[in-house]
Design a protein around this motif. Sequence first.
Motif, short mmCIF file in Angstrom:
data_model
loop_
_atom_site.label_atom_id
_atom_site.label_comp_id
_atom_site.label_asym_id
_atom_site.label_seq_id
_atom_site.Cartn_x
_atom_site.Cartn_y
_atom_site.Cartn_z
N LEU A 115 48.06 42.89 37.79
CA LEU A 115 46.70 43.28 37.40
C LEU A 115 45.89 42.04 37.01
CD1 LEU A 115 44.54 45.35 36.65
CD2 LEU A 115 45.63 45.58 34.41
N ILE A 116 46.50 41.16 36.23
CA ILE A 116 45.83 39.92 35.83
C ILE A 116 45.52 39.08 37.06
CG2 ILE A 116 46.13 37.76 34.57
CD1 ILE A 116 47.91 39.46 32.61
N SER A 117 46.45 39.02 38.00
CA SER A 117 46.24 38.27 39.24
C SER A 117 45.06 38.84 40.02
CB SER A 117 47.51 38.33 40.10
OG SER A 117 47.30 37.72 41.35
N THR A 118 44.96 40.16 40.08
CA THR A 118 43.86 40.80 40.81
C THR A 118 42.52 40.51 40.16
OG1 THR A 118 45.32 42.59 41.55
CG2 THR A 118 42.96 43.02 41.60
N VAL A 119 42.48 40.53 38.82
CA VAL A 119 41.25 40.20 38.12
C VAL A 119 40.82 38.77 38.45
CG1 VAL A 119 40.23 39.80 35.85
CG2 VAL A 119 41.60 41.84 36.24
N ALA A 120 41.78 37.85 38.48
CA ALA A 120 41.47 36.45 38.81
C ALA A 120 40.91 36.33 40.23
CB ALA A 120 42.71 35.59 38.65
N HIS A 121 41.52 37.05 41.18
CA HIS A 121 41.03 37.02 42.56
C HIS A 121 39.61 37.57 42.66
CE1 HIS A 121 45.43 37.21 44.19
NE2 HIS A 121 45.14 36.07 43.60
N ARG A 122 39.37 38.68 41.98
CA ARG A 122 38.03 39.28 42.02
C ARG A 122 37.00 38.34 41.41
NH1 ARG A 122 37.97 45.04 42.37
NH2 ARG A 122 39.59 45.61 43.88
N THR A 123 37.40 37.63 40.35
CA THR A 123 36.48 36.67 39.72
C THR A 123 36.10 35.57 40.68
OG1 THR A 123 37.45 37.11 37.54
CG2 THR A 123 36.19 35.08 37.78
N LEU A 124 37.09 35.01 41.38
CA LEU A 124 36.82 33.96 42.36
C LEU A 124 35.95 34.49 43.50
CD1 LEU A 124 40.34 32.27 42.52
CD2 LEU A 124 38.25 31.27 41.58
N LYS A 125 36.24 35.70 43.93
CA LYS A 125 35.46 36.29 45.02
C LYS A 125 34.01 36.53 44.61
CE LYS A 125 35.61 40.15 48.31
NZ LYS A 125 36.38 41.34 48.74
N SER A 126 33.80 36.93 43.35
CA SER A 126 32.44 37.18 42.88
C SER A 126 31.61 35.91 42.88
CB SER A 126 32.47 37.80 41.47
OG SER A 126 32.93 36.86 40.52
N GLU A 127 32.28 34.75 42.80
CA GLU A 127 31.57 33.48 42.84
C GLU A 127 30.96 33.22 44.22
OE1 GLU A 127 31.03 31.18 40.30
OE2 GLU A 127 31.71 32.88 39.09
N LEU A 128 31.50 33.89 45.23
CA LEU A 128 31.01 33.69 46.60
C LEU A 128 29.93 34.69 46.98
CD1 LEU A 128 34.42 33.18 48.46
CD2 LEU A 128 32.89 31.42 47.56
N ARG A 129 29.96 35.85 46.35
CA ARG A 129 29.07 36.94 46.74
C ARG A 129 27.61 36.54 46.60
NH1 ARG A 129 30.24 41.09 49.78
NH2 ARG A 129 32.14 41.42 48.56
#
Length: 268
Positions: free
Chosen positions: A128-142
């Motif tokens: 779950l923590i890993s997924t939150v980190a991935h989503r955070t990085l992805k949001s930087e691109l959006r």
Amino acid sequence: MAKVPAPFTGDDELPYEAADETAVDERAFFAEQSTQAISHGQPAKEEHYHGHRERLRNRFREHGDTALADYELLELLLFRLIPRRDTKPIAKALIERFGSLAGVFGAATPLLREVTGVGEAVALDLKLISTVAHRTLKSELRGKQVLASWSSVIQYCQAAMAHETREQFRILFLDKRNALIADEVQGLGTVDHTPVYPREVVKRALELSATALILVHNHPSGDPTPSRADIDMTKMIIDTAKPLGITVHDHIIVGKDGHASLKGLRLI
């Protein structure tokens, strides 16, 4: 006789939750030991790791993450996931098994559970923590011009794919401003091959009204060096997309040992 819930102390970050009888996890096990001690009239004792936890928290509070080794950062996290156990051995075992913090968070749930002290609940929390980190990085691109945020693209791709045990073929679809429209995994393969169909890639780009693509795939071996098949496949997609006004900006290959850009290597 009804079970007596374990007492909640200041060091326990989370109150004890009774485990499902069919799936006892490590948190329930250690709470149960505390309950049994109380039921037999044994006084609760201050575990040796309680003072260690507070010292580690203080170091992080006063000096930040630079004062802590990777296993100590993981230990801080495990304090909250496993309230009633010395988590240093577990943190060290995870780092040793997977090589790094990124390796721990990128590991599959069944592999995490192979480490002594890590059960279903903790493995799920780590993912779950890993997924939150991935989503955070992805949001930087959006919504941003991806080509102007290239380091963010690389960080996201490495976090999302570098530790996968099977090959994935991912596409970042961009609009005419080179802003991210969609990020999709187009194929899952074996440890060393993923089938890719240029027509399907271009068809999806047209459906999304994308005018540019960044291709990404991983090498589970860890070595991101492009193969001849990687280069040939990329050129086929470029040749299929170009007549339709779709540009392939790059093909990035990620692995545990780094990343490679076919454009940067002048292979496309």
